[in-house]
Design an enzyme around this catalytic site. Structure first.
Site, PDB file in Angstrom:
ATOM      1  N   ARG A  38       0.860  -1.178   0.000  1.00  0.00           N
ATOM      2  CA  ARG A  38       0.000   0.000   0.000  1.00  0.00           C
ATOM      3  C   ARG A  38       0.894   1.225   0.000  1.00  0.00           C
ATOM      4  NH1 ARG A  38      -4.053  -2.453  -1.443  1.00  0.00           N
ATOM      5  NH2 ARG A  38      -6.014  -2.614  -0.290  1.00  0.00           N
ATOM      6  N   GLU A  47      -4.256   7.391  -5.201  1.00  0.00           N
ATOM      7  CA  GLU A  47      -4.464   6.692  -6.473  1.00  0.00           C
ATOM      8  C   GLU A  47      -5.779   7.110  -7.107  1.00  0.00           C
ATOM      9  OE1 GLU A  47      -4.098   2.480  -5.819  1.00  0.00           O
ATOM     10  OE2 GLU A  47      -2.075   2.643  -5.004  1.00  0.00           O
ATOM     11  N   HIS A  68      -1.034   0.001  -9.999  1.00  0.00           N
ATOM     12  CA  HIS A  68      -1.666  -0.907  -9.033  1.00  0.00           C
ATOM     13  C   HIS A  68      -2.247  -2.137  -9.750  1.00  0.00           C
ATOM     14  CE1 HIS A  68      -3.727  -0.986  -4.835  1.00  0.00           C
ATOM     15  NE2 HIS A  68      -3.401  -2.209  -5.226  1.00  0.00           N
TER      16      HIS A  68
END
Length: 315
Positions: free
Chosen positions: A234, A263, A281
């Site tokens: 993360r 994000e 991601h």
């Protein structure tokens, strides 16, 4: 008649097809559910699907008084207020280990890309610099993998697979986690000692208050000018501004990131460094991983609506 399930986070429609074949999905498409559905509709919601990193707190839970199950698509659940869910007797489930292989694969891909400088090498060919024999400091020989010291921060399902892959590359592997595990790799008793020892730090720890900005300016100084950091966990685990500063003044050799503090990540100072590799991601974004995560979501929902305990609960 199929049970209704609220989709709280924004998901590509293709990811919900199998689930939608079993349940009547109320898709909020990442918007506040109260903007998409009436209060009466929300009051009847008993189960919801969310991405683990999407903030889901008290205020949202209070809009759904009948809510009894929060099912996370994926392994993460850091966005869910677990204390609030527990106080309301809401079961929380996830997809443990479903994407661990694909995330570990990407971690190794990122490590190889940044340490072997694949992006500058690609640009060197495309720009014509190679064919014209133009010198480039970015193309000087880099250390290889045999003997490279890999420090794995977090020894869950993903951390174990990263360690196994690194060992197969003849790398020296050590790890730090909250507890020691029965694994063949050396345990280091503090994160500081691991960072000081390794040449590549692989971040594979869960996000939480105890890991927030665990990798800060001081940790990056310990990693040193020959060290790299790879994050597939993360974005909150790294102090991103400290990372930018460390890259700017050559405190570390480079970084490879699949996750960010915010994000989607917009172009900024971080995206300008040639010794940084960035992906959007996509660690768990493979066909096999999505099928496995959907299997876990369906199993959790099936059990809940059958009045049984979730088979994949978050403890």
């Amino acid at each position: 008649m199929p049970e209704k399930v609220l989709i709280y986070s924004r998901f590509p429609k293709a990811m919900m097809v199998r689930i939608g074949q079993r349940y009547d999905l109320m898709d909020a498409a990442g918007q506040p559910p109260s903007e998409k559905f009436t209060l009466d509709q929300l009051a009847a919601v008993r189960a919801m699907i969310t991405a683990g990193g999407t903030p889901l707190g008290v205020a949202m839970m209070d809009q759904m008084p009948a809510l009894q199950a929060i099912v996370c698509y994926g392994t993460g659940y850091d966005g869910v207020d677990l204390a609030a869910a527990a106080s309301r007797k809401i079961a929380v489930g996830n997809s443990p280990g479903a994407n661990s292989s694909s995330v570990a694969d990407l971690a190794m891909t990122l490590m190889l890309a940044v340490t072997r400088r694949l992006l500058p090498a690609d640009a060197y060919v495309r720009s014509g610099s190679w064919s014209s024999a133009k010198p480039s400091p970015l193309m000087k020989p880099q250390p290889g993998n045999p003997g490279r010291r890999i420090g794995v921060y977090g020894m869950g399902a993903i951390g174990r697979k990263i360690a196994a892959r690194a060992a197969a590359f003849d790398m020296d592997v050590a790890y730090y986690s909250r507890s020691r595990h029965d694994v063949p790799w050396r345990y280091v008793s503090t994160l500081e000692a691991l960072v000081d020892w390794c040449s590549v730090l692989m971040i594979a720890v869960r996000a939480g208050a105890d890991t927030h900005h665990a990798i800060d300016a001081e940790m990056l100084r310990k990693l040193g000018p020959d060290g790299y950091v790879v994050n597939i966990s993360r974005g909150s685990v790294i102090d991103q501004q400290a990372l930018i500063a460390a890259l700017a003044d050559n405190t570390i050799a480079g970084a490879a990131l699949d996750v960010y503090e915010k994000e989607p990540h917009a172009p900024d100072a971080l995206t300008a460094f040639p010794n940084v590799v960035l992906t959007p991601h996509i660690g768990g974004h493979t066909v096999e991983s999505h099928l496995a995560m959907q299997d876990c979501v369906i199993a959790n929902l099936d059990a809940f609506f059958a009045g049984k305990p979730l088979p994949y609960p978050v403890s």
